[in-house]
Enzyme design. Sequence first.
Site, mmCIF file in Angstrom:
data_model
loop_
_atom_site.group_PDB
_atom_site.id
_atom_site.type_symbol
_atom_site.label_atom_id
_atom_site.label_comp_id
_atom_site.label_asym_id
_atom_site.label_seq_id
_atom_site.Cartn_x
_atom_site.Cartn_y
_atom_site.Cartn_z
ATOM 1 C CG MET A 95 -26.747 -29.854 -50.498
ATOM 2 S SD MET A 95 -27.678 -29.592 -52.021
ATOM 3 C CE MET A 95 -27.416 -31.155 -52.833
ATOM 4 C CB ILE A 97 -35.471 -33.383 -47.609
ATOM 5 C CG1 ILE A 97 -34.869 -33.403 -49.021
ATOM 6 C CG2 ILE A 97 -36.995 -33.296 -47.678
ATOM 7 C CD1 ILE A 97 -35.289 -34.576 -49.861
ATOM 8 C CG LEU A 98 -36.239 -28.007 -44.242
ATOM 9 C CD1 LEU A 98 -36.772 -26.619 -44.587
ATOM 10 C CD2 LEU A 98 -35.467 -27.971 -42.930
ATOM 11 C CG HIS A 114 -34.825 -26.462 -58.381
ATOM 12 N ND1 HIS A 114 -34.235 -27.484 -57.658
ATOM 13 C CD2 HIS A 114 -35.066 -26.965 -59.617
ATOM 14 C CE1 HIS A 114 -34.126 -28.554 -58.425
ATOM 15 N NE2 HIS A 114 -34.627 -28.271 -59.615
HETATM 16 C C1 GRF Z 1 -27.658 -23.301 -56.576
HETATM 17 O O1 GRF Z 1 -27.523 -23.715 -57.892
HETATM 18 C C2 GRF Z 1 -29.104 -23.415 -56.125
HETATM 19 O O2 GRF Z 1 -30.007 -23.183 -57.143
HETATM 20 C C3 GRF Z 1 -29.164 -24.851 -55.682
HETATM 21 O O3 GRF Z 1 -27.929 -25.093 -55.065
HETATM 22 C C4 GRF Z 1 -26.934 -24.229 -55.604
HETATM 23 C C5 GRF Z 1 -26.302 -23.488 -54.472
HETATM 24 O O4 GRF Z 1 -25.207 -22.732 -54.887
HETATM 25 N N1 GRF Z 1 -30.321 -25.063 -54.853
HETATM 26 P P1 GRF Z 1 -24.542 -21.673 -53.900
HETATM 27 O O5 GRF Z 1 -24.084 -22.457 -52.660
HETATM 28 O O6 GRF Z 1 -25.560 -20.647 -53.561
HETATM 29 O O7 GRF Z 1 -23.359 -21.119 -54.654
#
Ligand code: GRF
Length: 193
Positions: A95, A97-98, A114
Site C-alpha cells: 500500500m 507508492i514507490l 491489481h
Molecule cells: C489484492 O486484491 C491485490 O490485487 C491488491 O491488494 C490485494 C491484496 O490482497 N493489490 P492480499 O493481501 O494478497 O490478500
Amino acid sequence: MAQLTGTNKIKTAILFSGKGSNLKSLIIFSNKRMSPISIDIIITNNPKAKGLNYSKIFNIKNKIVEYDNKYLAEKIILSELKKFDVKLICLAGFMKILSKKFIHNFKGKILNIHPSLLPKYKGLKTHEKAIKNNEKFSGCTVHYVNSRLDSGKIILQKKVKISRNDTPKKLAKKILVEEHKIYPKAIMKIFNP
Ligand code: GRF
C-alpha cells in the site's frame, strides 16, 4: 525445459502490506520445481500485516520497514534487496507508492497485481467503482510497474463476471481467487514465453 533448483531460480522479493493471500500463493508457486523464481525475502511496511505469518510457516526471511520517511524506507528496502541479491520484485497488496527513482533502479523488474481490468479503475475501491458503473465484468491484471500508478505494461488479465447481487466484498472474493492463479501464470509467461 530444464528443471530449476533453488540455487538457479530468480531471486525474488515480495512487498506486501496486509493479509498476504497473493504472497502465500506466490510462495507456494515458487516452491514448485517448474517455478522460475524463489522467494528469498518478504518485506512489509506494516508490522501488523497478517501475511507476516507466512514468513514463519514457509521459513522465509522477513523485514518490517518503518515508513515514516519514504526516502529512508526505500534505502532500507534497497539494502535488503542487495543482501538477498534480489532480481525481481513482486508487489502483492503493497500500500505504499514507490518513488520514481526506486522504480527506475529496478526498471522492468517490478510486477504488481491489481484487482481490476486495467486500464479501467486504477487506484483504490476498484470493486465499488465497477459495480457502481454497472460493469458486466471486472477482473484482475498483472502488470509491470512504471512511474505512473497502475499504468505499466500489462502481462496478463483475467475477466470475472459481475453478478446482479454482487457486493464489492463478494466481487473482491471472486476476483481474489483468480488473482492467486494469474500472478504465477504471469511469471511463467515472462520467464518461459
Ligand atoms: C489484492 O486484491 C491485490 O490485487 C491488491 O491488494 C490485494 C491484496 O490482497 N493489490 P492480499 O493481501 O494478497 O490478500
